[in-house]
Design a protein around this motif. Sequence first.
Motif, PDB file in Angstrom:
ATOM      1  N   ARG A  55       0.828  -1.198   0.000  1.00 50.89           N
ATOM      2  CA  ARG A  55       0.000   0.000   0.000  1.00 50.89           C
ATOM      3  C   ARG A  55       0.867   1.255   0.000  1.00 50.89           C
ATOM      4  N   ASN A  56       1.897   1.239   0.856  1.00 50.00           N
ATOM      5  CA  ASN A  56       2.806   2.393   0.887  1.00 50.00           C
ATOM      6  C   ASN A  56       3.522   2.573  -0.449  1.00 50.00           C
ATOM      7  N   TYR A  57       3.929   1.436  -1.029  1.00 53.08           N
ATOM      8  CA  TYR A  57       4.593   1.523  -2.321  1.00 53.08           C
ATOM      9  C   TYR A  57       3.644   2.067  -3.384  1.00 53.08           C
ATOM     10  N   SER A  58       2.372   1.584  -3.328  1.00 54.59           N
ATOM     11  CA  SER A  58       1.392   2.067  -4.298  1.00 54.59           C
ATOM     12  C   SER A  58       1.129   3.553  -4.097  1.00 54.59           C
ATOM     13  N   ASN A  59       0.996   3.962  -2.810  1.00 56.38           N
ATOM     14  CA  ASN A  59       0.787   5.397  -2.541  1.00 56.38           C
ATOM     15  C   ASN A  59       1.999   6.215  -2.970  1.00 56.38           C
ATOM     16  N   ALA A  60       3.182   5.693  -2.650  1.00 57.16           N
ATOM     17  CA  ALA A  60       4.397   6.408  -3.061  1.00 57.16           C
ATOM     18  C   ALA A  60       4.495   6.480  -4.581  1.00 57.16           C
ATOM     19  N   GLN A  61       4.123   5.370  -5.251  1.00 63.20           N
ATOM     20  CA  GLN A  61       4.148   5.375  -6.710  1.00 63.20           C
ATOM     21  C   GLN A  61       3.133   6.364  -7.265  1.00 63.20           C
ATOM     22  N   SER A  62       1.937   6.411  -6.630  1.00 63.80           N
ATOM     23  CA  SER A  62       0.924   7.364  -7.075  1.00 63.80           C
ATOM     24  C   SER A  62       1.401   8.796  -6.874  1.00 63.80           C
ATOM     25  N   ARG A  63       1.989   9.047  -5.662  1.00 67.79           N
ATOM     26  CA  ARG A  63       2.519  10.392  -5.415  1.00 67.79           C
ATOM     27  C   ARG A  63       3.646  10.726  -6.390  1.00 67.79           C
ATOM     28  N   TYR A  64       4.488   9.738  -6.644  1.00 69.31           N
ATOM     29  CA  TYR A  64       5.577   9.969  -7.589  1.00 69.31           C
ATOM     30  C   TYR A  64       5.038  10.279  -8.987  1.00 69.31           C
ATOM     31  N   ASN A  65       4.017   9.504  -9.409  1.00 72.90           N
ATOM     32  CA  ASN A  65       3.427   9.748 -10.724  1.00 72.90           C
ATOM     33  C   ASN A  65       2.761  11.117 -10.773  1.00 72.90           C
ATOM     34  N   GLU A  66       2.090  11.468  -9.638  1.00 79.72           N
ATOM     35  CA  GLU A  66       1.450  12.778  -9.600  1.00 79.72           C
ATOM     36  C   GLU A  66       2.479  13.898  -9.657  1.00 79.72           C
ATOM     37  N   VAL A  67       3.535  13.749  -8.846  1.00 81.46           N
ATOM     38  CA  VAL A  67       4.604  14.761  -8.867  1.00 81.46           C
ATOM     39  C   VAL A  67       5.280  14.805 -10.233  1.00 81.46           C
ATOM     40  N   ALA A  68       5.501  13.601 -10.830  1.00 82.58           N
ATOM     41  CA  ALA A  68       6.123  13.560 -12.151  1.00 82.58           C
ATOM     42  C   ALA A  68       5.230  14.234 -13.185  1.00 82.58           C
ATOM     43  N   SER A  69       3.893  13.978 -13.086  1.00 83.91           N
ATOM     44  CA  SER A  69       2.957  14.621 -14.024  1.00 83.91           C
ATOM     45  C   SER A  69       2.953  16.135 -13.821  1.00 83.91           C
ATOM     46  N   ARG A  70       2.962  16.560 -12.519  1.00 79.00           N
ATOM     47  CA  ARG A  70       2.978  18.000 -12.246  1.00 79.00           C
ATOM     48  C   ARG A  70       4.283  18.620 -12.740  1.00 79.00           C
ATOM     49  N   ASN A  71       5.384  17.926 -12.493  1.00 76.25           N
ATOM     50  CA  ASN A  71       6.668  18.440 -12.980  1.00 76.25           C
ATOM     51  C   ASN A  71       6.712  18.483 -14.500  1.00 76.25           C
ATOM     52  N   GLU A  72       6.124  17.435 -15.118  1.00 71.45           N
ATOM     53  CA  GLU A  72       6.062  17.440 -16.580  1.00 71.45           C
ATOM     54  C   GLU A  72       5.220  18.597 -17.084  1.00 71.45           C
ATOM     55  N   TRP A  73       4.073  18.860 -16.377  1.00 71.47           N
ATOM     56  CA  TRP A  73       3.230  19.990 -16.785  1.00 71.47           C
ATOM     57  C   TRP A  73       3.969  21.310 -16.592  1.00 71.47           C
ATOM     58  N   TYR A  74       4.638  21.440 -15.409  1.00 72.73           N
ATOM     59  CA  TYR A  74       5.425  22.652 -15.180  1.00 72.73           C
ATOM     60  C   TYR A  74       6.541  22.786 -16.206  1.00 72.73           C
ATOM     61  N   SER A  75       7.172  21.655 -16.551  1.00 71.04           N
ATOM     62  CA  SER A  75       8.245  21.704 -17.527  1.00 71.04           C
ATOM     63  C   SER A  75       7.721  22.132 -18.896  1.00 71.04           C
ATOM     64  N   GLN A  76       6.577  21.548 -19.307  1.00 67.29           N
ATOM     65  CA  GLN A  76       5.999  21.943 -20.586  1.00 67.29           C
ATOM     66  C   GLN A  76       5.560  23.411 -20.558  1.00 67.29           C
ATOM     67  N   ARG A  77       4.939  23.798 -19.418  1.00 70.89           N
ATOM     68  CA  ARG A  77       4.509  25.201 -19.306  1.00 70.89           C
ATOM     69  C   ARG A  77       5.715  26.127 -19.335  1.00 70.89           C
ATOM     70  N   HIS A  78       6.761  25.747 -18.586  1.00 71.33           N
ATOM     71  CA  HIS A  78       7.980  26.550 -18.616  1.00 71.33           C
ATOM     72  C   HIS A  78       8.561  26.602 -20.026  1.00 71.33           C
TER      73      HIS A  78
END
Length: 264
Positions: A163-186
Motif C-alpha cells: 500500500r505504501n509503495y502504491s501510494n508512493a508510486q501514485s505520489r511519484y506519478n502525480e509529482v512527475a505529471s505536475r513536474n512534466e506539466w510545469y516543464s511543458q509550461r515553462h
Amino acid sequence: MQDYYQVLGVSEQATPAVIQIAFEGKLKALHQCPMNETERMAEDRLLRQAFVTLTHPARKTWYDMQLERDRAALTAMPPRWRAVAIVAMVTVGFTSFAWHAVDRSQERDRRYAEALRVEAEQAKVRAEAAVQLAQLAEAKEAREAEYALRREREMRYWIERDRNYSNAQSRYNEVASRNEWYSQRHYVLTEARTERYIEDRRQRSELINRYAAQAEVNRQVQWMENREAEEAYIRSDKHYRAQQEAAQIKAREAAELRRTNGLR
C-alpha cells in the motif's frame, strides 16, 4: 549331554542358515503346540540354548568335542557298565530335569517379576511419553500459533508495504505529471518569451533602423538646406560683389569721364 542336533532336527554338518530356519520352524511349532506354560517355557529355553550353541563357532566346536567324548565313553564301556552308566545318566538327567524344572519355575517367577517391572517401567515410560507428547503437541500448537501470528504480521507488513509503495508510486506519478506539466509550461512560456524577445529585438532594430534612416534623411535634408543656404549666400555674395564691381567700374568710368571732361 543333551543332543542339540536332535532338538533342532538338523544334521551335524548343517550350516548356520539351515539351523536358523530349523530354529524358527521349531519355535513356531512350539507356540502352536497345546501344552502348559511351564513345558513351553522349558522347550523354548532348550531351543534357544541349542540355537545359540550351534550358531556360535567357538561354542559349536566345544559342544561337538564334548558330544564326541560322551559318545566315545558310552561306546567304550562294557554292556553292564554301559547299562549302569545309562541308568546313571538317566538319573542324573532326571535330577537335572527336576533342578531344571525348579530353576525354570524360579526363572518364570523372576521373569514374571521382571515382566511386572518392565510393564511398570513401560507404563511410566508411556506416561512420560504421553506427557512429552502432550508437551510436544502444546509446543507444536504454540509454534503453529506463533507461526500463524508471524505469517499474519508478515502479511500485514507486506500489505502495508504494497500500500505504501502504491501510494508512493501514485505520489511519484502525480509529482512527475505536475513536474512534466510545469516543464511543458515553462518550455511554452520560455518559447513565448523567446519569441517575444526576438520580436521586441526585431521591432527595436526596425525602430532603430527607422530612426537611423530618419536621422540620415534629416541629416541629408539639413545638409541640402545648408548647401542651398550656402549656395544662396555664395550667389548673393557673388551678386553683391558683382554689383560692387559694377559700381566701381561705373565710378571709375565716371571719374575717368569727369577727368576727361575737366581736362577739356
